[in-house]
Enzyme design. Sequence first.
Site, PDB file in Angstrom:
ATOM      1  N   PHE A 231       0.825  -1.210   0.000  1.00  0.00           N
ATOM      2  CA  PHE A 231       0.000   0.000   0.000  1.00  0.00           C
ATOM      3  C   PHE A 231       0.861   1.263   0.000  1.00  0.00           C
ATOM      4  O   PHE A 231       0.914   2.005  -0.991  1.00  0.00           O
ATOM      5  CB  PHE A 231      -0.939  -0.043   1.203  1.00  0.00           C
ATOM      6  CG  PHE A 231      -1.570   1.266   1.577  1.00  0.00           C
ATOM      7  CD1 PHE A 231      -2.196   2.054   0.624  1.00  0.00           C
ATOM      8  CD2 PHE A 231      -1.541   1.701   2.894  1.00  0.00           C
ATOM      9  CE1 PHE A 231      -2.777   3.271   0.977  1.00  0.00           C
ATOM     10  CE2 PHE A 231      -2.126   2.910   3.253  1.00  0.00           C
ATOM     11  CZ  PHE A 231      -2.735   3.692   2.296  1.00  0.00           C
TER      12      PHE A 231
ATOM     13  N   ASP B 157       9.498  -7.486  -3.143  1.00  0.00           N
ATOM     14  CA  ASP B 157       8.282  -7.724  -2.365  1.00  0.00           C
ATOM     15  C   ASP B 157       7.923  -9.202  -2.470  1.00  0.00           C
ATOM     16  O   ASP B 157       7.978  -9.778  -3.562  1.00  0.00           O
ATOM     17  CB  ASP B 157       7.126  -6.866  -2.898  1.00  0.00           C
ATOM     18  CG  ASP B 157       6.020  -6.658  -1.873  1.00  0.00           C
ATOM     19  OD1 ASP B 157       5.469  -7.670  -1.383  1.00  0.00           O
ATOM     20  OD2 ASP B 157       5.695  -5.490  -1.581  1.00  0.00           O
TER      21      ASP B 157
ATOM     22  N   TYR C  21       4.422  -6.643  17.411  1.00  0.00           N
ATOM     23  CA  TYR C  21       4.670  -5.781  16.246  1.00  0.00           C
ATOM     24  C   TYR C  21       5.429  -4.536  16.672  1.00  0.00           C
ATOM     25  O   TYR C  21       6.478  -4.189  16.093  1.00  0.00           O
ATOM     26  CB  TYR C  21       3.339  -5.405  15.585  1.00  0.00           C
ATOM     27  CG  TYR C  21       3.452  -4.315  14.554  1.00  0.00           C
ATOM     28  CD1 TYR C  21       4.171  -4.512  13.384  1.00  0.00           C
ATOM     29  CD2 TYR C  21       2.828  -3.082  14.742  1.00  0.00           C
ATOM     30  CE1 TYR C  21       4.275  -3.513  12.425  1.00  0.00           C
ATOM     31  CE2 TYR C  21       2.921  -2.077  13.793  1.00  0.00           C
ATOM     32  CZ  TYR C  21       3.643  -2.294  12.638  1.00  0.00           C
ATOM     33  OH  TYR C  21       3.749  -1.305  11.696  1.00  0.00           O
TER      34      TYR C  21
ATOM     35  N   LYS D 122       9.369  -3.549  15.836  1.00  0.00           N
ATOM     36  CA  LYS D 122       9.726  -2.296  15.179  1.00  0.00           C
ATOM     37  C   LYS D 122      10.743  -1.502  16.005  1.00  0.00           C
ATOM     38  O   LYS D 122      11.680  -0.911  15.460  1.00  0.00           O
ATOM     39  CB  LYS D 122       8.470  -1.453  14.925  1.00  0.00           C
ATOM     40  CG  LYS D 122       7.659  -1.892  13.720  1.00  0.00           C
ATOM     41  CD  LYS D 122       8.452  -1.743  12.433  1.00  0.00           C
ATOM     42  CE  LYS D 122       7.631  -2.001  11.194  1.00  0.00           C
ATOM     43  NZ  LYS D 122       8.412  -1.883   9.956  1.00  0.00           N
TER      44      LYS D 122
ATOM     45  N   ILE E 269     -16.764  -1.644  15.642  1.00  0.00           N
ATOM     46  CA  ILE E 269     -15.754  -0.874  16.356  1.00  0.00           C
ATOM     47  C   ILE E 269     -15.382  -1.620  17.622  1.00  0.00           C
ATOM     48  O   ILE E 269     -16.246  -1.994  18.414  1.00  0.00           O
ATOM     49  CB  ILE E 269     -16.282   0.535  16.718  1.00  0.00           C
ATOM     50  CG1 ILE E 269     -16.590   1.344  15.453  1.00  0.00           C
ATOM     51  CG2 ILE E 269     -15.286   1.276  17.598  1.00  0.00           C
ATOM     52  CD1 ILE E 269     -17.209   2.697  15.735  1.00  0.00           C
TER      53      ILE E 269
END
Length: 315
Positions: free
Chosen positions: A11, A31, A146, A150, A205
């Site tokens: 993206f 990729d 995650y 990072k 949500i």
Amino acid sequence: MKALVTGGAGFIGSWVVDRLLRDGHNVWVLDNLTNGTERNISTFMNDSKFNGFVKGDIQDNHIVEQLFNNDINVCYHLAASINVQDSIDDPKTTFNNDVIGTFNVLEQCRKHGVKMVFMSTCMVYDKATGAEGISEMSPIKPASPYAGSKIAGENMVLSYYYAYGMPTVVIRPFNTYGPRQKATGEGGVVSIFTSKAFRGDPLHIYGSGEQTRDLLYVEDCARFVVAAGLSEGVNGQIINAGLGQDITINELALKICGDPSLIKHIEHIHPQSEIPKLLCNPSKAKKLLNWEPRVSLDDGLLKTKDWMIEQLKRM
């Protein structure tokens, strides 16, 4: 300039490739298509500056090394496992991609004298506590594997700057959205909500919906990413990028669907990873890169909606 974009079919990566080509640079893309798709870069195939797409993994040292034999000047390292929830369920995959994979690319950058731009995330931060927003000096809190991976990647990247004098920069864009983002589980909240609104499906949500996000339009993000690779003045730095405005998920959902009856609150799968308030302070990016976002949230949502309509027409 000769640029390698890992994750360049993804993206954000595909928009970075687009920006680089528009600015006249030569581009290679690596990729493995776990998150990306060749469709995202298909329009670049006939561009004389687009030097090739390699389907491969950053954990494959042979493939990575071959790409660096093209006299690369800068590596935009965006390839990563990107899903917070998946990282909690399967931390090993995230660690292997985001730490070991990053180390492999770093080593090639060091051997070939190539600058690395490391794509990190706002998810490394603790919640914003004031109206001024989150700066690069704000506390970090690895609330998911995650985020932890990072942070580990960031520290490795910065260690190469200090230990070897290698030009590196760590960038932390806030929640990026726009055309080409998936509308499935690994996509972003804007694309998922917009897709559901088109179908008249409920917008789910997690939790109360009062958590906030600072939403950055993808073309603004791509300009920021590319600029960080071109500037020597940001070497050894960590830099945020965001709109500088936040919105609750409840407000965002209503803005997208316009129908309160479509909004449904559900139990959070992994509430421990939720950050209650994300608001970017982008002043450092303005100071060092002369970068500011150009697209408002309302305009960005409209651009995303128009893009989705075009995709539906082609189906």
